[in-house]
Design a protein around this motif. Structure first.
Motif, PDB file in Angstrom:
ATOM      1  N   ASN A 122       0.669  -1.252   0.091  1.00 51.42           N
ATOM      2  CA  ASN A 122      -0.142   0.057  -0.119  1.00 51.42           C
ATOM      3  C   ASN A 122       0.698   1.234  -0.007  1.00 51.42           C
ATOM      4  OD1 ASN A 122       0.823  -1.020   2.864  1.00 51.42           O
ATOM      5  ND2 ASN A 122      -0.653   0.719   3.561  1.00 51.42           N
ATOM      6  N   ILE A 123       1.878   1.155   0.933  1.00 55.51           N
ATOM      7  CA  ILE A 123       2.827   2.304   0.856  1.00 55.51           C
ATOM      8  C   ILE A 123       3.564   2.783  -0.424  1.00 55.51           C
ATOM      9  CG2 ILE A 123       4.944   3.304   1.947  1.00 55.51           C
ATOM     10  CD1 ILE A 123       3.808   2.092   4.456  1.00 55.51           C
ATOM     11  N   LEU A 124       3.936   1.494  -1.368  1.00 56.59           N
ATOM     12  CA  LEU A 124       4.611   1.625  -2.418  1.00 56.59           C
ATOM     13  C   LEU A 124       3.751   2.124  -3.585  1.00 56.59           C
ATOM     14  CD1 LEU A 124       6.834   1.088  -4.536  1.00 56.59           C
ATOM     15  CD2 LEU A 124       6.386  -1.439  -4.665  1.00 56.59           C
ATOM     16  N   ARG A 125       2.290   1.687  -3.526  1.00 56.86           N
ATOM     17  CA  ARG A 125       1.361   2.306  -4.375  1.00 56.86           C
ATOM     18  C   ARG A 125       1.216   3.698  -4.194  1.00 56.86           C
ATOM     19  NH1 ARG A 125      -2.016  -2.302  -2.965  1.00 56.86           N
ATOM     20  NH2 ARG A 125      -1.998  -4.023  -4.615  1.00 56.86           N
ATOM     21  N   ARG A 126       1.161   4.190  -3.010  1.00 57.26           N
ATOM     22  CA  ARG A 126       1.155   5.540  -2.674  1.00 57.26           C
ATOM     23  C   ARG A 126       2.304   6.644  -2.886  1.00 57.26           C
ATOM     24  NH1 ARG A 126       1.259   6.561   3.344  1.00 57.26           N
ATOM     25  NH2 ARG A 126       3.586   6.773   2.978  1.00 57.26           N
ATOM     26  N   LEU A 128       4.635   5.854  -5.384  1.00 60.06           N
ATOM     27  CA  LEU A 128       4.467   5.709  -6.828  1.00 60.06           C
ATOM     28  C   LEU A 128       3.628   6.794  -7.355  1.00 60.06           C
ATOM     29  CD1 LEU A 128       4.501   1.790  -7.553  1.00 60.06           C
ATOM     30  CD2 LEU A 128       6.400   3.318  -8.114  1.00 60.06           C
ATOM     31  N   ASN A 129       2.505   6.877  -6.683  1.00 59.26           N
ATOM     32  CA  ASN A 129       1.274   8.045  -7.279  1.00 59.26           C
ATOM     33  C   ASN A 129       2.172   9.278  -6.792  1.00 59.26           C
ATOM     34  OD1 ASN A 129      -1.015   8.786  -8.391  1.00 59.26           O
ATOM     35  ND2 ASN A 129      -1.494   9.550  -6.290  1.00 59.26           N
ATOM     36  N   ASN A 130       2.817   9.396  -5.950  1.00 59.40           N
ATOM     37  CA  ASN A 130       3.196  10.948  -5.495  1.00 59.40           C
ATOM     38  C   ASN A 130       4.525  11.144  -6.181  1.00 59.40           C
ATOM     39  OD1 ASN A 130       1.681  10.789  -2.942  1.00 59.40           O
ATOM     40  ND2 ASN A 130       3.063  10.161  -1.572  1.00 59.40           N
ATOM     41  N   MET A 131       5.180  10.214  -6.667  1.00 61.15           N
ATOM     42  CA  MET A 131       6.132  10.569  -7.744  1.00 61.15           C
ATOM     43  C   MET A 131       5.802  10.754  -9.095  1.00 61.15           C
ATOM     44  SD  MET A 131       9.447   8.401  -6.056  1.00 61.15           S
ATOM     45  CE  MET A 131       8.637   6.814  -5.836  1.00 61.15           C
ATOM     46  N   GLY A 132       4.646  10.546  -9.349  1.00 53.21           N
ATOM     47  CA  GLY A 132       4.288  10.520 -10.664  1.00 53.21           C
ATOM     48  C   GLY A 132       4.014   9.238 -11.668  1.00 53.21           C
ATOM     49  N   PHE A 133       4.262   8.107 -10.979  1.00 53.93           N
ATOM     50  CA  PHE A 133       4.106   6.849 -11.695  1.00 53.93           C
ATOM     51  C   PHE A 133       2.529   6.304 -11.883  1.00 53.93           C
ATOM     52  CE2 PHE A 133       8.590   7.005 -10.541  1.00 53.93           C
ATOM     53  CZ  PHE A 133       9.434   6.689 -11.798  1.00 53.93           C
ATOM     54  N   LEU A 134       2.212   5.790 -12.883  1.00 55.66           N
ATOM     55  CA  LEU A 134       0.995   5.132 -12.998  1.00 55.66           C
ATOM     56  C   LEU A 134       1.075   3.412 -12.917  1.00 55.66           C
ATOM     57  CD1 LEU A 134      -2.049   5.254 -13.669  1.00 55.66           C
ATOM     58  CD2 LEU A 134      -1.453   5.093 -16.329  1.00 55.66           C
ATOM     59  N   GLY A 157       4.110  11.468 -14.737  1.00 48.64           N
ATOM     60  CA  GLY A 157       4.099  12.737 -14.304  1.00 48.64           C
ATOM     61  C   GLY A 157       2.584  13.191 -13.736  1.00 48.64           C
ATOM     62  N   GLU A 158       1.697  12.422 -13.706  1.00 51.03           N
ATOM     63  CA  GLU A 158       0.333  12.681 -13.458  1.00 51.03           C
ATOM     64  C   GLU A 158       0.085  12.137 -11.913  1.00 51.03           C
ATOM     65  OE1 GLU A 158      -4.202  12.190 -14.541  1.00 51.03           O
ATOM     66  OE2 GLU A 158      -2.872  11.588 -15.966  1.00 51.03           O
ATOM     67  N   LYS A 159      -0.315  12.951 -11.170  1.00 48.40           N
ATOM     68  CA  LYS A 159      -0.768  12.425  -9.785  1.00 48.40           C
ATOM     69  C   LYS A 159      -2.304  12.271  -9.476  1.00 48.40           C
ATOM     70  CE  LYS A 159       3.504  14.572  -7.664  1.00 48.40           C
ATOM     71  NZ  LYS A 159       3.935  15.262  -6.677  1.00 48.40           N
ATOM     72  N   ILE A 160      -2.845  10.936  -9.192  1.00 40.89           N
ATOM     73  CA  ILE A 160      -4.176  10.840  -9.213  1.00 40.89           C
ATOM     74  C   ILE A 160      -4.427  11.084  -7.807  1.00 40.89           C
ATOM     75  CG2 ILE A 160      -6.085   9.066  -9.374  1.00 40.89           C
ATOM     76  CD1 ILE A 160      -4.190   7.761 -11.560  1.00 40.89           C
ATOM     77  N   ASN A 161      -5.749  11.666  -7.495  1.00 39.02           N
ATOM     78  CA  ASN A 161      -6.257  12.049  -6.093  1.00 39.02           C
ATOM     79  C   ASN A 161      -6.992  10.841  -5.525  1.00 39.02           C
ATOM     80  OD1 ASN A 161      -6.757  13.512  -3.776  1.00 39.02           O
ATOM     81  ND2 ASN A 161      -8.756  14.405  -4.715  1.00 39.02           N
ATOM     82  N   PHE A 162      -6.059   9.795  -5.029  1.00 40.39           N
ATOM     83  CA  PHE A 162      -6.684   8.798  -4.264  1.00 40.39           C
ATOM     84  C   PHE A 162      -6.839   9.137  -2.797  1.00 40.39           C
ATOM     85  CE2 PHE A 162      -4.217   6.266  -7.612  1.00 40.39           C
ATOM     86  CZ  PHE A 162      -5.368   5.646  -8.317  1.00 40.39           C
ATOM     87  N   ASN A 163      -7.847   8.088  -2.373  1.00 38.55           N
ATOM     88  CA  ASN A 163      -7.971   8.053  -1.001  1.00 38.55           C
ATOM     89  C   ASN A 163      -6.860   7.131  -0.540  1.00 38.55           C
ATOM     90  OD1 ASN A 163      -8.968   6.806   1.574  1.00 38.55           O
ATOM     91  ND2 ASN A 163     -10.607   8.489   1.400  1.00 38.55           N
ATOM     92  N   GLU A 164      -6.588   7.471   0.822  1.00 36.13           N
ATOM     93  CA  GLU A 164      -5.476   6.574   1.428  1.00 36.13           C
ATOM     94  C   GLU A 164      -5.972   4.954   1.266  1.00 36.13           C
ATOM     95  OE1 GLU A 164      -1.868   5.726   2.867  1.00 36.13           O
ATOM     96  OE2 GLU A 164      -2.856   7.840   2.435  1.00 36.13           O
ATOM     97  N   MET A 165      -7.467   4.882   1.578  1.00 35.12           N
ATOM     98  CA  MET A 165      -7.621   3.435   1.503  1.00 35.12           C
ATOM     99  C   MET A 165      -7.452   2.665   0.174  1.00 35.12           C
ATOM    100  SD  MET A 165      -8.667   2.355   4.389  1.00 35.12           S
ATOM    101  CE  MET A 165      -9.263   2.681   6.156  1.00 35.12           C
TER     102      MET A 165
END
Length: 229
Positions: A122-126, A128-134, A157-165
């Motif tokens: 879960n932390i890796l997914r988060r 990756l998103n913070n760094m702009g990886f899809l 380069g895009e960051k998606i607005n995910f909920n932490e869950m």
């Protein structure tokens, strides 16, 4: 002929044909030499922070006559050389994220990252998103009485607005109705129920944590229902 575990075989199968590759934390060098054996890649860097582990990879590379195609390098992480595919497997999710961040420019240039965290997915997914990886693909393997999650990502380069869950689940595997992932979620549900039951009467545990666990349990049950339907 190299016989890989199902986990390593799936990782190798995700490598693009003809790609230049780096295998970070290669250990015995099984994946690089398998890629050579199957003619998937002939331009591979194998790195490891451990001299003993790297020696095993060097010895296997020599034994199989692949010195022309595999460069074994003692290194802590990704070397500063452009690669098509970057493999980081068998480390914790936090450590994998740190390795990517440390070599962010090289990671951004790669066509894909093939990542297999042993924990903290879960932390890796988060991160990756913070760094702009899809995340473009996910796989799950059951082997040796445990589940191994595999993530394939590329830089957009895009960051998606995910909920932490949202980071706790693989939307890809849920939508694919992956049966192995269903069994993984059922096991997670039991673990969550056990944790919730164990803290019911512990006054020192925060009510916030209990609420978070119950919400995670609810989402796990919803994911199970979605795959099962």
């Amino acid at each position: 002929m190299i016989k890989l575990s199902n986990r390593l075989k799936k990782i190798a199968e995700l490598v693009d044909f003809g790609a230049s590759v780096i295998d970070v934390g290669t250990d015995h060098g099984y994946v690089p030499n398998f890629l050579c054996e199957k003619n998937i890649s002939r331009d591979i860097i194998a790195t490891d922070i451990s001299k003993n582990s790297l020696k095993k990879s060097i010895d296997l590379t020599k034994e199989l006559g692949n010195e022309k195609y595999i460069r074994n390098i003692l290194a802590n992480g990704i070397v500063n050389e452009k690669r098509d595919d970057i493999i980081i497997a068998g480390l914790g999710g936090i450590q994998i994220a740190e390795i990517i961040l440390k070599s962010l420019d090289i990671s951004k240039d790669a066509k894909k990252l093939i990542l297999q965290p042993m924990q903290k997915t879960n932390i890796l997914r988060r991160e990756l998103n913070n760094m702009g990886f899809l995340i473009i693909e996910e796989e799950i393997i059951y082997e040796y009485e445990r589940y191994f999650e595999i993530i394939v990502a590329k830089f957009t380069g895009e960051k998606i607005n995910f909920n932490e869950m949202d980071y706790c689940f693989s939307r890809i595997l849920i939508e694919r109705k992956e049966k192995v992932y269903l069994e993984f979620l059922k096991e997670r549900k039991k673990e969550l129920q056990n944790i919730i039951n164990s803290i019911k009467n512990e006054k020192d545990r925060s009510t916030k944590r209990s609420a978070e666990l119950k919400e995670l349990l609810k989402m796990t049950e919803e994911a199970i229902d979605e795959i099962s339907s």
